[in-house]
Structure formats: structure tokens, C-alpha cells
Design a protein around this motif. Sequence first.
Motif, short mmCIF file in Angstrom:
data_model
loop_
_atom_site.label_atom_id
_atom_site.label_comp_id
_atom_site.label_asym_id
_atom_site.label_seq_id
_atom_site.Cartn_x
_atom_site.Cartn_y
_atom_site.Cartn_z
N LEU A 57 33.64 19.77 33.46
CA LEU A 57 34.73 18.82 33.24
C LEU A 57 35.81 18.98 34.30
O LEU A 57 36.37 18.00 34.79
N LEU A 58 36.09 20.22 34.66
CA LEU A 58 37.13 20.47 35.67
C LEU A 58 36.70 20.03 37.06
O LEU A 58 37.52 19.55 37.84
N THR A 59 35.44 20.18 37.39
CA THR A 59 35.00 19.81 38.72
C THR A 59 34.81 18.30 38.87
O THR A 59 34.78 17.80 39.99
N ASN A 60 34.72 17.58 37.76
CA ASN A 60 34.51 16.13 37.82
C ASN A 60 35.77 15.34 37.48
O ASN A 60 35.68 14.16 37.17
N VAL A 61 36.92 15.96 37.54
CA VAL A 61 38.16 15.26 37.25
C VAL A 61 38.38 14.18 38.29
O VAL A 61 38.32 14.43 39.48
N GLY A 62 38.60 12.98 37.85
CA GLY A 62 38.84 11.87 38.78
C GLY A 62 37.61 11.48 39.56
O GLY A 62 37.70 10.89 40.62
N GLY A 63 36.44 11.80 39.04
CA GLY A 63 35.20 11.51 39.73
C GLY A 63 34.89 10.03 39.80
O GLY A 63 34.00 9.61 40.52
N GLY A 64 35.60 9.22 39.07
CA GLY A 64 35.36 7.78 39.12
C GLY A 64 34.28 7.38 38.13
O GLY A 64 33.56 8.18 37.60
N GLY A 65 34.19 6.12 37.93
CA GLY A 65 33.23 5.60 36.97
C GLY A 65 32.12 4.84 37.65
O GLY A 65 31.28 5.39 38.33
N ALA A 66 32.16 3.54 37.51
CA ALA A 66 31.11 2.67 38.03
C ALA A 66 31.23 2.53 39.55
O ALA A 66 32.30 2.63 40.12
N PRO A 67 30.11 2.24 40.21
CA PRO A 67 30.16 2.02 41.65
C PRO A 67 30.86 0.69 41.96
O PRO A 67 31.04 -0.14 41.08
#
Length: 109
Positions: A57-67
Motif C-alpha cells: 500500500l505504501l509503495t503504490n500511493v498515488g499509483g493512479g487508476g485507469a490508463p
Amino acid sequence: MSSELAATYAALILADEGVEITGDKIHALTTAAKVELEPIWASLLAKALEGQDVKALLTNVGGGGAPAAGAAPAAAAGGDAAAAAAPAEEKKEEAKEESDDDMGFGLFD
């Protein structure tokens, strides 16, 4: 330090050590840090994080959603078409940005 922040830090400490996150352990860590935390909040946080990989969860913060909307059709058209479409799109965006500079005034004029 607020009790909510202390509980969050306690959960992060437990996750970092690879220990199961439980309400009792969160409460024990906050008590050791001399922060008053009602046991219900510790158990609610533990339930919220139950079954979650906190490190992921910490490494994917702000990882975005759909392309992006244009990415799916370009990928469906084939690799060469997608490669050719990407530079053309970038050039169009750069042209828009450059036109903003020619408005006749600056920020500090």
C-alpha cells in the motif's frame, strides 16, 4: 502527537517488523509511547488493515487508476502504430504549451 497518528505509526512499525497487526499490539505500542489511545480505535485500525499488505500500500500511493483514454485504442492498433502515435501526441501538447508563453505579458510585469 495525536492518538490517530500514533496508532498509524504503531501499525507501520508492526508491518515493518513483519508482525501481525492486531488491536492489542497497536494499543501496546501506543501505551509504550505514552500516548493515550482507546482500545476501540486500535481494533478498528487493525480490522481495516486486516488482510492488506501494508508495505505494498505504501509503495503504490498515488499509483493512479485507469490508463489514459488514448492509450487503449493505440495499444489495440498494434505496436508500431502505438509507437508512432505517442510522439505525435507529445508534439501537439508541446505546441499548446508554447503558445501560452506568447500572451504578451509575464508574471512579474
